[in-house]
Design a protein around this motif. Sequence first.
Motif, PDB file in Angstrom:
ATOM      1  N   TRP A  66     -20.682 -26.000  12.764  1.00 17.83           N
ATOM      2  CA  TRP A  66     -21.042 -24.720  13.382  1.00 17.83           C
ATOM      3  C   TRP A  66     -21.291 -23.631  12.354  1.00 17.83           C
ATOM      4  N   ASN A  67     -20.517 -23.635  11.271  1.00 19.21           N
ATOM      5  CA  ASN A  67     -20.512 -22.458  10.400  1.00 19.21           C
ATOM      6  C   ASN A  67     -21.105 -22.685   9.014  1.00 19.21           C
ATOM      7  N   GLY A  68     -21.437 -23.926   8.700  1.00 18.22           N
ATOM      8  CA  GLY A  68     -21.987 -24.205   7.369  1.00 18.22           C
ATOM      9  C   GLY A  68     -20.883 -24.529   6.385  1.00 18.22           C
ATOM     10  N   PRO A  69     -21.284 -24.929   5.156  1.00 17.61           N
ATOM     11  CA  PRO A  69     -20.287 -25.393   4.185  1.00 17.61           C
ATOM     12  C   PRO A  69     -19.336 -24.286   3.747  1.00 17.61           C
ATOM     13  N   ARG A  70     -18.093 -24.652   3.496  1.00 19.72           N
ATOM     14  CA  ARG A  70     -17.203 -23.672   2.891  1.00 19.72           C
ATOM     15  C   ARG A  70     -16.666 -24.212   1.573  1.00 19.72           C
ATOM     16  N   CYS A  71     -16.177 -23.297   0.781  1.00 12.19           N
ATOM     17  CA  CYS A  71     -15.819 -23.622  -0.602  1.00 12.19           C
ATOM     18  C   CYS A  71     -14.590 -24.536  -0.646  1.00 12.19           C
ATOM     19  N   ARG A  72     -14.721 -25.659  -1.382  1.00 17.24           N
ATOM     20  CA  ARG A  72     -13.595 -26.581  -1.538  1.00 17.24           C
ATOM     21  C   ARG A  72     -12.712 -26.135  -2.686  1.00 17.24           C
ATOM     22  N   ALA A  73     -11.496 -26.673  -2.713  1.00 20.15           N
ATOM     23  CA  ALA A  73     -10.535 -26.288  -3.756  1.00 20.15           C
ATOM     24  C   ALA A  73     -11.109 -26.516  -5.157  1.00 20.15           C
ATOM     25  N   ASP A  74     -11.717 -27.691  -5.391  1.00 19.46           N
ATOM     26  CA  ASP A  74     -12.264 -27.977  -6.731  1.00 19.46           C
ATOM     27  C   ASP A  74     -13.310 -26.946  -7.137  1.00 19.46           C
ATOM     28  N   ASP A 104      -9.699 -16.647   5.364  1.00 19.04           N
ATOM     29  CA  ASP A 104      -8.519 -17.507   5.530  1.00 19.04           C
ATOM     30  C   ASP A 104      -8.090 -18.240   4.260  1.00 19.04           C
ATOM     31  N   ALA A 105      -8.063 -17.526   3.143  1.00 19.94           N
ATOM     32  CA  ALA A 105      -7.550 -18.079   1.888  1.00 19.94           C
ATOM     33  C   ALA A 105      -6.414 -17.179   1.397  1.00 19.94           C
ATOM     34  N   ILE A 106      -5.573 -17.714   0.531  1.00 20.45           N
ATOM     35  CA  ILE A 106      -4.479 -16.914  -0.019  1.00 20.45           C
ATOM     36  C   ILE A 106      -4.451 -17.091  -1.535  1.00 20.45           C
ATOM     37  N   PHE A 144     -15.082 -19.812  -9.266  1.00 20.71           N
ATOM     38  CA  PHE A 144     -14.396 -18.514  -9.282  1.00 20.71           C
ATOM     39  C   PHE A 144     -13.372 -18.398 -10.412  1.00 20.71           C
ATOM     40  N   GLY A 145     -13.296 -19.423 -11.252  1.00 18.95           N
ATOM     41  CA  GLY A 145     -12.450 -19.322 -12.439  1.00 18.95           C
ATOM     42  C   GLY A 145     -10.964 -19.304 -12.142  1.00 18.95           C
ATOM     43  N   MET A 146     -10.578 -19.886 -10.999  1.00 22.13           N
ATOM     44  CA  MET A 146      -9.144 -19.976 -10.715  1.00 22.13           C
ATOM     45  C   MET A 146      -8.504 -20.984 -11.677  1.00 22.13           C
ATOM     46  N   ASP A 147      -7.227 -20.768 -12.001  1.00 17.52           N
ATOM     47  CA  ASP A 147      -6.547 -21.757 -12.849  1.00 17.52           C
ATOM     48  C   ASP A 147      -6.281 -23.034 -12.056  1.00 17.52           C
ATOM     49  N   GLU A 148      -5.933 -22.850 -10.781  1.00 15.60           N
ATOM     50  CA  GLU A 148      -5.690 -24.003  -9.915  1.00 15.60           C
ATOM     51  C   GLU A 148      -6.125 -23.619  -8.507  1.00 15.60           C
ATOM     52  N   ALA A 149      -6.463 -24.606  -7.699  1.00 17.08           N
ATOM     53  CA  ALA A 149      -6.760 -24.337  -6.287  1.00 17.08           C
ATOM     54  C   ALA A 149      -6.372 -25.547  -5.454  1.00 17.08           C
ATOM     55  N   TYR A 150      -5.874 -25.274  -4.246  1.00 18.65           N
ATOM     56  CA  TYR A 150      -5.386 -26.352  -3.376  1.00 18.65           C
ATOM     57  C   TYR A 150      -5.725 -26.024  -1.936  1.00 18.65           C
ATOM     58  N   PHE A 154      -5.476 -20.806  -2.530  1.00 19.89           N
ATOM     59  CA  PHE A 154      -5.265 -21.786  -1.456  1.00 19.89           C
ATOM     60  C   PHE A 154      -6.351 -21.582  -0.411  1.00 19.89           C
ATOM     61  N   VAL A 155      -7.156 -22.633  -0.201  1.00 20.12           N
ATOM     62  CA  VAL A 155      -8.329 -22.502   0.677  1.00 20.12           C
ATOM     63  C   VAL A 155      -8.184 -23.416   1.892  1.00 20.12           C
ATOM     64  N   GLN A 156      -9.034 -23.213   2.866  1.00 26.10           N
ATOM     65  CA  GLN A 156      -8.992 -24.035   4.080  1.00 26.10           C
ATOM     66  C   GLN A 156      -9.370 -25.481   3.752  1.00 26.10           C
ATOM     67  N   PRO A 157      -8.717 -26.463   4.383  1.00 28.37           N
ATOM     68  CA  PRO A 157      -9.071 -27.867   4.133  1.00 28.37           C
ATOM     69  C   PRO A 157     -10.442 -28.197   4.711  1.00 28.37           C
ATOM     70  N   GLN A 158     -11.008 -29.311   4.290  1.00 28.20           N
ATOM     71  CA  GLN A 158     -12.304 -29.745   4.811  1.00 28.20           C
ATOM     72  C   GLN A 158     -12.199 -29.993   6.319  1.00 28.20           C
ATOM     73  N   ASP A 159     -13.253 -29.640   7.040  1.00 32.75           N
ATOM     74  CA  ASP A 159     -13.238 -29.795   8.492  1.00 32.75           C
ATOM     75  C   ASP A 159     -14.699 -29.903   8.927  1.00 32.75           C
ATOM     76  N   SER A 160     -15.159 -31.141   9.171  1.00 33.21           N
ATOM     77  CA  SER A 160     -16.593 -31.338   9.423  1.00 33.21           C
ATOM     78  C   SER A 160     -17.016 -30.669  10.733  1.00 33.21           C
ATOM     79  N   GLN A 161     -16.115 -30.587  11.700  1.00 39.12           N
ATOM     80  CA  GLN A 161     -16.442 -29.935  12.968  1.00 39.12           C
ATOM     81  C   GLN A 161     -16.711 -28.442  12.733  1.00 39.12           C
TER      82      GLN A 161
END
Length: 432
Positions: A84-92, A52-54, A98-104, A73-80
């Motif tokens: 269940w699924n463990g940590p996912r990668c934040r924009a920063d 679910d990223a673009i 991953f060497g992106m120029d920008e991420a949001y 563009f990644v999924q926003p933080q969601d503690s719920q």
Amino acid sequence: MNKLSQTHPGTTGKNHVAIVPSATTQYLSQDVPYTFRQNTDFLYLTGFHNPDAILLLVSDSAKGLPDHKAVLFVQPQDSQWELWNGPRCRADDAVLIFGMDEAYSIDELPSYFRKSCDNSCSVWFDQSLQTNHLDFYELINEKLLLSNERSIKNLFSLRHHVHDVRVIKTSDEIELMTKSASIASEAFIETIRHGRSDMSELEIGAKFEYECKRRGAERVAYPPVVAAGNRANILHYLTKTGIVCDGELVLMDAGCEFHGYASDITRTWPINGAFSKLQREIYEAVLMTRDACIQLVKPGASLNAIHHSAEMIIGRALQDLGVIKKEFGDVRLRNEVSRFFPHHVGHYLGMDTHDTPQVSRNATLQPGMVVTIEPGLYFSNKLANMPDRYKGIGIRIEDDVLVTESGHKVLTERVPSDPTRLEEMLSSRPTS
Ligand SMILES: [Mn+2]
């Protein structure tokens, strides 16, 4: 960039935006997900494994010097969700790791897109690929492409350009392909040694998967085909519910995925350790065709040209064995061969098992490409107009072959294919 696939109308604008969506989680049944597999083009361009990223690739040369940016563009933080699924990668982290120029956060995609893409902007997006992520296609079509009462007039397919790049492997990718092929080769040897009469096809497939995973492969590249006797004539036999009987051949078509790169091997062996005379006659025809076709893999050849040769070689062998009439000329012969050899002799191999489908099999082979060579002969019990003595035999031999400057390198030759070597290996099986 080399132009292997069909070319597109030229785009001369100065502002381009490519949109590449990731895959999403697919479900086997309510709340039970399948193992996640990333969209291959997206993974190739980002290395990013979350769903679910673009990715936006933005190129703007309006102000003189071209400015290229990869923006994720990644999924926003969601503690719920993370509970269940463990940590996912934040924009920063997407920028750092991953060497992106920008991420949001993905919520910011529509406004970012509007800012980066003016009305004359060329958009590169494959609108027709709606299979994996319906929500994203809705988001992209409604919020991006049709937003602000404008529609993108300059919409082009990106996919074949990515495949043109993906089909030629870099040295790092060749290292991963070699490792994937070597893991699958070792797993093949262990599995062939493990098989016994009265064993289920499922157990043989499970043994292969186990041997791959214990050597570091994350998964099998596709559900293994394990088919004994006449079932080997069902090309994509995946159910594996049969039992291997004494005197039968087992055909196994299996490969693994190592860090995103696939292997794809087939061997056919006698479960009781010895080929019958008739089985060996057909086996040797397939083996001889495989050997001849591997010799044809070199820069300048093409998969279609090699397939054409495979049909002629296998056709002559079948004439010698009395399966096809001697008097048939080339056209009739190839026609007749397709009754017993109904698939192509090979395909590109890479991150996908059937890799880079946008690249034609007429494309000229170049160093860095990897292809399979996999002739087969299938004599189903149900086939008419052929000698009864071969009925029920199905044989394929498949290897993974890297195209090099000077010719080729077989990545899977550790797995025995010579019938005498196979029999020697089988006779040294531990008794159990
Ligand atoms: Mn294959």
